[in-house]
Design a protein around this motif. Structure first.
Motif, PDB file in Angstrom:
ATOM      1  N   MET A 126      13.278  14.176  12.435  1.00  0.00           N
ATOM      2  CA  MET A 126      12.422  13.112  11.898  1.00  0.00           C
ATOM      3  C   MET A 126      12.871  12.677  10.501  1.00  0.00           C
ATOM      4  O   MET A 126      12.626  11.561  10.083  1.00  0.00           O
ATOM      5  N   GLN A 127      13.481  13.609   9.773  1.00  0.00           N
ATOM      6  CA  GLN A 127      14.068  13.275   8.476  1.00  0.00           C
ATOM      7  C   GLN A 127      15.218  14.240   8.199  1.00  0.00           C
ATOM      8  O   GLN A 127      15.454  15.135   8.983  1.00  0.00           O
ATOM      9  N   ALA A 128      15.920  14.019   7.075  1.00  0.00           N
ATOM     10  CA  ALA A 128      17.090  14.846   6.709  1.00  0.00           C
ATOM     11  C   ALA A 128      18.105  14.921   7.851  1.00  0.00           C
ATOM     12  O   ALA A 128      18.707  15.962   8.104  1.00  0.00           O
ATOM     13  N   GLN A 129      18.303  13.772   8.506  1.00  0.00           N
ATOM     14  CA  GLN A 129      19.266  13.711   9.620  1.00  0.00           C
ATOM     15  C   GLN A 129      20.677  14.007   9.119  1.00  0.00           C
ATOM     16  O   GLN A 129      21.473  14.650   9.822  1.00  0.00           O
ATOM     17  N   ASN A 130      20.994  13.548   7.906  1.00  0.00           N
ATOM     18  CA  ASN A 130      22.321  13.811   7.319  1.00  0.00           C
ATOM     19  C   ASN A 130      22.545  15.308   7.117  1.00  0.00           C
ATOM     20  O   ASN A 130      23.642  15.818   7.324  1.00  0.00           O
ATOM     21  N   GLU A 131      21.479  16.021   6.714  1.00  0.00           N
ATOM     22  CA  GLU A 131      21.590  17.472   6.503  1.00  0.00           C
ATOM     23  C   GLU A 131      21.852  18.200   7.815  1.00  0.00           C
ATOM     24  O   GLU A 131      22.597  19.179   7.865  1.00  0.00           O
ATOM     25  N   LEU A 132      21.232  17.714   8.885  1.00  0.00           N
ATOM     26  CA  LEU A 132      21.450  18.333  10.200  1.00  0.00           C
ATOM     27  C   LEU A 132      22.877  18.104  10.666  1.00  0.00           C
ATOM     28  O   LEU A 132      23.539  19.033  11.142  1.00  0.00           O
ATOM     29  N   ARG A 133      23.378  16.867  10.508  1.00  0.00           N
ATOM     30  CA  ARG A 133      24.773  16.593  10.895  1.00  0.00           C
ATOM     31  C   ARG A 133      25.727  17.481  10.103  1.00  0.00           C
ATOM     32  O   ARG A 133      26.683  18.022  10.647  1.00  0.00           O
ATOM     33  N   LYS A 134      25.478  17.588   8.815  1.00  0.00           N
ATOM     34  CA  LYS A 134      26.327  18.405   7.938  1.00  0.00           C
ATOM     35  C   LYS A 134      26.329  19.859   8.414  1.00  0.00           C
ATOM     36  O   LYS A 134      27.382  20.496   8.529  1.00  0.00           O
ATOM     37  N   TYR A 135      25.138  20.375   8.727  1.00  0.00           N
ATOM     38  CA  TYR A 135      25.027  21.749   9.211  1.00  0.00           C
ATOM     39  C   TYR A 135      25.824  21.934  10.504  1.00  0.00           C
ATOM     40  O   TYR A 135      26.613  22.873  10.637  1.00  0.00           O
ATOM     41  N   LEU A 136      25.610  21.035  11.457  1.00  0.00           N
ATOM     42  CA  LEU A 136      26.273  21.160  12.766  1.00  0.00           C
ATOM     43  C   LEU A 136      27.791  21.150  12.627  1.00  0.00           C
ATOM     44  O   LEU A 136      28.482  22.044  13.128  1.00  0.00           O
ATOM     45  N   LEU A 137      28.305  20.147  11.926  1.00  0.00           N
ATOM     46  CA  LEU A 137      29.763  19.961  11.830  1.00  0.00           C
ATOM     47  C   LEU A 137      30.450  21.025  10.986  1.00  0.00           C
ATOM     48  O   LEU A 137      31.641  21.285  11.166  1.00  0.00           O
ATOM     49  N   ASN A 138      29.686  21.657  10.089  1.00  0.00           N
ATOM     50  CA  ASN A 138      30.262  22.720   9.248  1.00  0.00           C
ATOM     51  C   ASN A 138      29.984  24.130   9.764  1.00  0.00           C
ATOM     52  O   ASN A 138      30.344  25.110   9.122  1.00  0.00           O
ATOM     53  N   ASN A 139      29.308  24.209  10.917  1.00  0.00           N
ATOM     54  CA  ASN A 139      28.979  25.526  11.472  1.00  0.00           C
ATOM     55  C   ASN A 139      29.400  25.679  12.928  1.00  0.00           C
ATOM     56  O   ASN A 139      28.754  26.381  13.704  1.00  0.00           O
ATOM     57  N   GLY A 140      30.493  24.998  13.283  1.00  0.00           N
ATOM     58  CA  GLY A 140      31.102  25.218  14.599  1.00  0.00           C
ATOM     59  C   GLY A 140      30.530  24.431  15.758  1.00  0.00           C
ATOM     60  O   GLY A 140      30.841  24.707  16.911  1.00  0.00           O
ATOM     61  N   TYR A 141      29.660  23.463  15.460  1.00  0.00           N
ATOM     62  CA  TYR A 141      29.106  22.640  16.545  1.00  0.00           C
ATOM     63  C   TYR A 141      29.870  21.321  16.651  1.00  0.00           C
ATOM     64  O   TYR A 141      30.299  20.760  15.644  1.00  0.00           O
ATOM     65  N   GLU A 142      29.974  20.833  17.869  1.00  0.00           N
ATOM     66  CA  GLU A 142      30.550  19.507  18.085  1.00  0.00           C
ATOM     67  C   GLU A 142      29.407  18.551  18.414  1.00  0.00           C
ATOM     68  O   GLU A 142      28.520  18.886  19.216  1.00  0.00           O
ATOM     69  N   ILE A 143      29.407  17.391  17.780  1.00  0.00           N
ATOM     70  CA  ILE A 143      28.421  16.368  18.134  1.00  0.00           C
ATOM     71  C   ILE A 143      29.020  15.580  19.297  1.00  0.00           C
ATOM     72  O   ILE A 143      30.006  14.865  19.138  1.00  0.00           O
ATOM     73  N   LEU A 144      28.454  15.783  20.474  1.00  0.00           N
ATOM     74  CA  LEU A 144      28.983  15.180  21.703  1.00  0.00           C
ATOM     75  C   LEU A 144      28.613  13.706  21.809  1.00  0.00           C
ATOM     76  O   LEU A 144      29.384  12.897  22.317  1.00  0.00           O
ATOM     77  N   ASP A 145      27.419  13.390  21.349  1.00  0.00           N
ATOM     78  CA  ASP A 145      26.946  12.014  21.442  1.00  0.00           C
ATOM     79  C   ASP A 145      25.760  11.812  20.503  1.00  0.00           C
ATOM     80  O   ASP A 145      25.149  12.788  20.047  1.00  0.00           O
ATOM     81  N   GLU A 146      25.460  10.550  20.240  1.00  0.00           N
ATOM     82  CA  GLU A 146      24.279  10.188  19.456  1.00  0.00           C
ATOM     83  C   GLU A 146      23.716   8.899  19.985  1.00  0.00           C
ATOM     84  O   GLU A 146      24.462   8.014  20.416  1.00  0.00           O
ATOM     85  N   VAL A 147      22.399   8.796  19.962  1.00  0.00           N
ATOM     86  CA  VAL A 147      21.751   7.542  20.362  1.00  0.00           C
ATOM     87  C   VAL A 147      20.612   7.214  19.404  1.00  0.00           C
ATOM     88  O   VAL A 147      20.030   8.111  18.781  1.00  0.00           O
ATOM     89  N   LEU A 148      20.329   5.935  19.303  1.00  0.00           N
ATOM     90  CA  LEU A 148      19.191   5.467  18.519  1.00  0.00           C
ATOM     91  C   LEU A 148      18.141   4.951  19.489  1.00  0.00           C
ATOM     92  O   LEU A 148      18.470   4.411  20.545  1.00  0.00           O
ATOM     93  N   VAL A 149      16.883   5.130  19.125  1.00  0.00           N
ATOM     94  CA  VAL A 149      15.800   4.581  19.927  1.00  0.00           C
ATOM     95  C   VAL A 149      14.755   3.981  18.987  1.00  0.00           C
ATOM     96  O   VAL A 149      14.467   4.543  17.934  1.00  0.00           O
ATOM     97  N   LYS A 150      14.233   2.828  19.376  1.00  0.00           N
ATOM     98  CA  LYS A 150      13.225   2.154  18.560  1.00  0.00           C
ATOM     99  C   LYS A 150      11.859   2.331  19.195  1.00  0.00           C
ATOM    100  O   LYS A 150      11.700   2.124  20.396  1.00  0.00           O
ATOM    101  N   GLU A 151      10.911   2.745  18.376  1.00  0.00           N
ATOM    102  CA  GLU A 151       9.537   2.892  18.848  1.00  0.00           C
ATOM    103  C   GLU A 151       8.628   2.293  17.784  1.00  0.00           C
ATOM    104  O   GLU A 151       8.649   2.744  16.637  1.00  0.00           O
ATOM    105  N   ASP A 152       7.870   1.289  18.160  1.00  0.00           N
ATOM    106  CA  ASP A 152       7.084   0.513  17.197  1.00  0.00           C
ATOM    107  C   ASP A 152       8.051  -0.046  16.153  1.00  0.00           C
ATOM    108  O   ASP A 152       8.961  -0.765  16.495  1.00  0.00           O
ATOM    109  N   PHE A 153       7.883   0.352  14.898  1.00  0.00           N
ATOM    110  CA  PHE A 153       8.765  -0.195  13.856  1.00  0.00           C
ATOM    111  C   PHE A 153       9.788   0.829  13.372  1.00  0.00           C
ATOM    112  O   PHE A 153      10.539   0.581  12.442  1.00  0.00           O
ATOM    113  N   ARG A 154       9.799   1.989  14.008  1.00  0.00           N
ATOM    114  CA  ARG A 154      10.665   3.056  13.521  1.00  0.00           C
ATOM    115  C   ARG A 154      11.888   3.259  14.407  1.00  0.00           C
ATOM    116  O   ARG A 154      11.810   3.110  15.625  1.00  0.00           O
ATOM    117  N   LEU A 155      13.007   3.611  13.770  1.00  0.00           N
ATOM    118  CA  LEU A 155      14.226   3.950  14.507  1.00  0.00           C
ATOM    119  C   LEU A 155      14.419   5.465  14.454  1.00  0.00           C
ATOM    120  O   LEU A 155      14.351   6.069  13.382  1.00  0.00           O
TER     121      LEU A 155
END
Length: 236
Positions: A126-155
């Motif tokens: 819900m927040q600190a998405q950059n921190e999660l990406r940083k954690y994943l990529l620096n701790n042996g995880y591969e980001i296989l895919d990403e998607v955005l979804v819009k609900e009401d006014f939020r992405l």
């Protein structure tokens, strides 16, 4: 298939559920009302799910939803913290949605034998998405895919990851903020997503306009640089 549970799924939850692989055993961590697993079980898309929550109230809500949909024989409801309720290899895919990015990182870190052995992690911070990406990529995880979804006014940003044991070197910090998979896939919501970030940074610049001092000037330069990088992503 139309059903009680499917009517309750918001666009965000529906998008997350569509990222689950058919016939896999799943765990929904921080399940709240259990809408995603109930929806998938009711459709016959998965045959077994672990629903867990750290609080008794949400887990009781999930239990009611499960009973209402006659799915008690296909689920395991567990009260506990994060993925600590799971044993290594007992589920194939793990959903962790609706929490902060730092908390999701801590949950994955707390029981690595589980997070490292999952075939797929479906993460929706819900927040600190950059921190999660940083954690994943620096701790042996591969980001296989990403998607955005819009609900009401939020992405919302949804990250699909898997542990490989290899760290990923990111060319620029901007890719922690805007996942490279979103750019590669030319996500239909990418332009709006990046435009919102540029708008947010521009507002911060306006708020500190006229202020002086070493730290302020440093911040102005940093924000201006971020705006330029984001504009480059859109080819501006």
């Amino acid at each position: 298939m139309k059903g009680m549970a499917s009517l309750r799924l918001t666009d965000r939850l529906l998008k997350i559920s569509h990222l689950v692989t058919k016939d896999k055993k799943i765990a929904d961590i921080g399940t709240d009302h259990g809408y995603i697993p109930v929806y998938l079980l009711k459709k016959g898309y998965v045959s077994y799910a672990v629903l867990s929550d750290v609080n008794k109230g949400p887990l009781d809500n999930a239990r009611k939803e499960v009973i209402q949909n006659n799915l008690l024989d296909k689920v395991d409801l567990r009260l506990g913290s994060g993925i600590e309720v799971l044993k290594k290899g007992e589920v194939d895919e793990i959903i962790i949605a609706g929490m902060g990015g730092i908390l999701i990182s801590e949950i994955l870190d707390a029981k690595q034998e589980v997070s490292h052995n999952a075939q797929k992690l479906i993460l929706q911070p819900m927040q600190a998405q950059n921190e999660l990406r940083k954690y994943l990529l620096n701790n042996g995880y591969e980001i296989l895919d990403e998607v955005l979804v819009k609900e009401d006014f939020r992405l919302y940003e949804i990250i699909i990851a898997k542990y490989t044991g290899e760290n990923t070197v990111v060319e620029d910090e901007v890719y922690y903020e805007v996942g490279s998979k979103l750019i590669e896939n030319k996500d239909v919501l990418l332009k709006e997503f990046v435009d919102r970030k540029i708008s947010s940074y521009t507002s911060i610049l306006k708020n500190i306009e006229g202020k002086t001092g070493y730290e302020i000037e440093k911040k102005k330069k940093c924000i201006t640089k971020s705006i330029e990088k984001l504009k480059c992503i859109l080819g501006n």
